[in-house]
Write an enzyme that holds these catalytic residues in place. Structure first.
Site, PDB file in Angstrom:
ATOM      1  N   SER A   1       1.454  -1.917  13.359  1.00 48.28           N
ATOM      2  CA  SER A   1       1.469  -0.458  13.308  1.00 48.28           C
ATOM      3  C   SER A   1       0.630   0.034  14.480  1.00 48.28           C
ATOM      4  O   SER A   1       0.750  -0.518  15.580  1.00 48.28           O
ATOM      5  CB  SER A   1       0.939   0.005  11.950  1.00 48.28           C
ATOM      6  OG  SER A   1       1.065   1.380  11.817  1.00 48.28           O
TER       7      SER A   1
ATOM      8  N   HIS B   1       5.808   0.092  12.327  1.00 48.15           N
ATOM      9  CA  HIS B   1       5.814   1.491  11.893  1.00 48.15           C
ATOM     10  C   HIS B   1       6.200   2.369  13.080  1.00 48.15           C
ATOM     11  O   HIS B   1       5.788   2.126  14.210  1.00 48.15           O
ATOM     12  CB  HIS B   1       4.437   1.896  11.375  1.00 48.15           C
ATOM     13  CG  HIS B   1       4.094   1.235  10.076  1.00 48.15           C
ATOM     14  ND1 HIS B   1       2.829   1.226   9.553  1.00 48.15           N
ATOM     15  CD2 HIS B   1       4.873   0.558   9.200  1.00 48.15           C
ATOM     16  CE1 HIS B   1       2.834   0.574   8.398  1.00 48.15           C
ATOM     17  NE2 HIS B   1       4.058   0.156   8.167  1.00 48.15           N
TER      18      HIS B   1
ATOM     19  N   ASP C   1      -0.133  -1.933   4.849  1.00 51.99           N
ATOM     20  CA  ASP C   1       1.227  -2.455   4.758  1.00 51.99           C
ATOM     21  C   ASP C   1       1.269  -3.842   5.407  1.00 51.99           C
ATOM     22  O   ASP C   1       0.591  -4.092   6.399  1.00 51.99           O
ATOM     23  CB  ASP C   1       2.187  -1.489   5.480  1.00 51.99           C
ATOM     24  CG  ASP C   1       3.642  -1.799   5.188  1.00 51.99           C
ATOM     25  OD1 ASP C   1       3.921  -2.502   4.187  1.00 51.99           O
ATOM     26  OD2 ASP C   1       4.500  -1.326   5.950  1.00 51.99           O
TER      27      ASP C   1
END
Lengths: 188, 284
Positions: A11, A38, A131
């Site tokens: 991310s 992401h 995540d």
């Protein structure tokens, strides 16, 4: 050859790292690489192009039910979850976001690990949320190889740290240059 | 024990087979048409949400409590989560589809299969209204699921999707000051839409096959529905669409969906590649 699938999750702070990794993977690299990164949900174009600039291998956003092929790099498309299914195919989903994310790294990792078991390599890079932690644990539970970027090197250490907390003992904690060396050695 | 945050329950292939068999026998409903990964996730979610111990607990409930089945069906479907999802698509809908359909002398028939909780339906109604062709349009919104159809009529939507939708609408209009909320009325527990947006919408339960009003369709909006089905069932769906779509009719699917491996794909011409809008190019 032992491994059949490499999944990389990242991310915030991971874009440069992924670019660097892709620039070093040689032509003919014979394991499919899946990127669960992401990204802004409403910007569908430009990411593949940006990653392609330095990549020797073609970078593709897979369509639903497209088959995974060695030699390709696949990027999870904007605003879809990217699943890997048993027939060696991708499946897409618009199910609710997980960890506030769609694509969710956890889901690509968990479904990939379920299908490829010990032939899976899961790599978690820099990021500012948690995540990917559950997904990496799944890779480990199924006997796959787990790699986490050294949090001391990560621009955003939250994601690698969370992955280490959740997965427990991972196989390698590496700096990105070491990840690159490791991946290069996977290609016989 | 709070299971809300618990991870997914793993469901094996034999478990899915058993569940499929029970549902087919007892409810004449076939879940084997659904793509396996999302199906397993939905079922795991249903087990957690309804506090079953495991898959066998769910199967037992389906066997012994028929009154649970409607809720099961409802929870099995994937709901839309925003209005004007993919603003670029809705611009293409306005510029490619509405502009062509405007010249129709007859009523414009738009079919939204798998309409779920109605986000695409309302969005279509608003887009048609803004293109000044809503009055001569009929939107046929169908779903396999009776419960969800009932819920979609004049539904109150939760506030958490309002902000996403407002931003989508601004992107659709390419105007920072565009105001989606003018279509919404605030309710105690969310927001709703005015009756006139439902006026030309006909909600129907549809499970495939012939249907008196679903024929001669000018446009099918079916985004992100194919992804939830197996490749074999996608083939059937497309065949069904071809039969119901008029010559030159439009078909819109999700931007990462793929019909190219279906036999009937050769009956379509792709007119907008990035938004996946096709036109039926055979007259049959």
């Amino acid at each position: 050859m032992k491994y059949k699938l490499i999944i990389i999750g990242g991310s915030a702070g991971s874009f440069q790292l992924v670019t660097r990794i892709l620039s070093k993977l040689p032509a003919g690299f014979n394991i499919p690489v899946v990127l669960a990164l992401h990204r802004l949900k409403h910007i569908r174009h430009g990411f593949v192009e940006a990653l392609s600039i330095k990549s020797v291998l073609p970078v593709i956003e897979p369509l639903d039910k497209e088959g995974l092929k060695p030699g390709n790099v696949y990027l999870a498309p904007a605003n879809y979850h990217l699943y890997i299914e048993l027939a060696g195919k991708f499946a897409l989903s618009t199910e609710e976001p997980v960890n506030h994310s769609r694509p969710a790294i956890d889901l690509t990792f968990a479904t990939g690990a379920y299908c490829y078991k010990e032939k899976t390599v899961g790599i978690i890079l820099s990021g500012a949320n948690r995540d990917g932690a559950m997904g990496l644990k799944k890779v480990k539970d199924y006997g796959g190889l787990t790699i986490v970027q050294d949090p001391s090197e990560a621009q955003m250490p939250t994601m690698p740290t969370a992955a280490l907390d959740k997965a427990g003992q991972v196989d390698h904690i590496l700096k990105v240059d070491e990840i690159i060396r490791f991946l290069s050695k996977l290609n016989p | 024990m709070n299971r809300a945050n618990q991870e997914e329950i793993e469901i094996g292939i034999s478990g899915i087979r058993k569940l499929t068999e029970v549902i087919r026998k007892q409810y004449d409903y076939d879940i084997s048409v659904y793509a396996s990964t999302s199906l397993k996730r939905r079922i795991s979610g249903i087990i957690l949400k309804n506090d079953f111990k495991n898959l066998d607990g769910l199967i037992l409930a389906l066997e012994n409590r028929p009154q649970f089945f409607p809720l099961f069906q409802l929870q099995l479907s994937v709901n839309g989560t925003e209005f004007f999802r993919d603003p670029a698509f809705w611009r293409a809908f306005r510029d490619d589809i509405c502009k062509t359909l405007r010249n129709n002398h007859m009523k414009i028939k738009i079919w939204i299969p798998g309409c779920s909780t109605g986000e695409e339906v309302i969005t279509t109604a608003i887009a048609l209204k803004e293109a000044n062709i809503y009055d001569k349009s009929m939107i046929i919104a169908t779903d396999i699921n009776k419960e969800i159809i009932e819920e979609s009529k004049n539904k109150i939507y939760t506030n958490n999707i309002l902000e996403i939708s407002e931003n989508n609408y601004k992107r659709f209009k390419e105007d920072e000051s565009a105001d989606f909320s003018k279509y919404c009325s605030r309710q105690a527990n969310g927001f709703a839409f005015a009756d006139d947006l439902y006026q030309n919408v006909q909600y129907e339960v549809f499970k495939g096959g012939d249907h008196k009003s679903i024929k001669g369709i000018n446009a099918i909006i079916c985004r992100n529905v194919f992804i939830y089905y197996t490749a074999q069932h996608q083939e059937k769906l497309l065949e069904d669409f071809t039969g119901k779509l008029s010559f030159n009719g439009f078909l819109a699917i999700g931007n990462k969906e793929n019909i190219t491996f279906c036999k009937d794909a050769r009956k379509y011409t792709l007119i907008n590649e990035s938004e996946k809008i096709y036109r039926k190019s055979v007259n049959e």
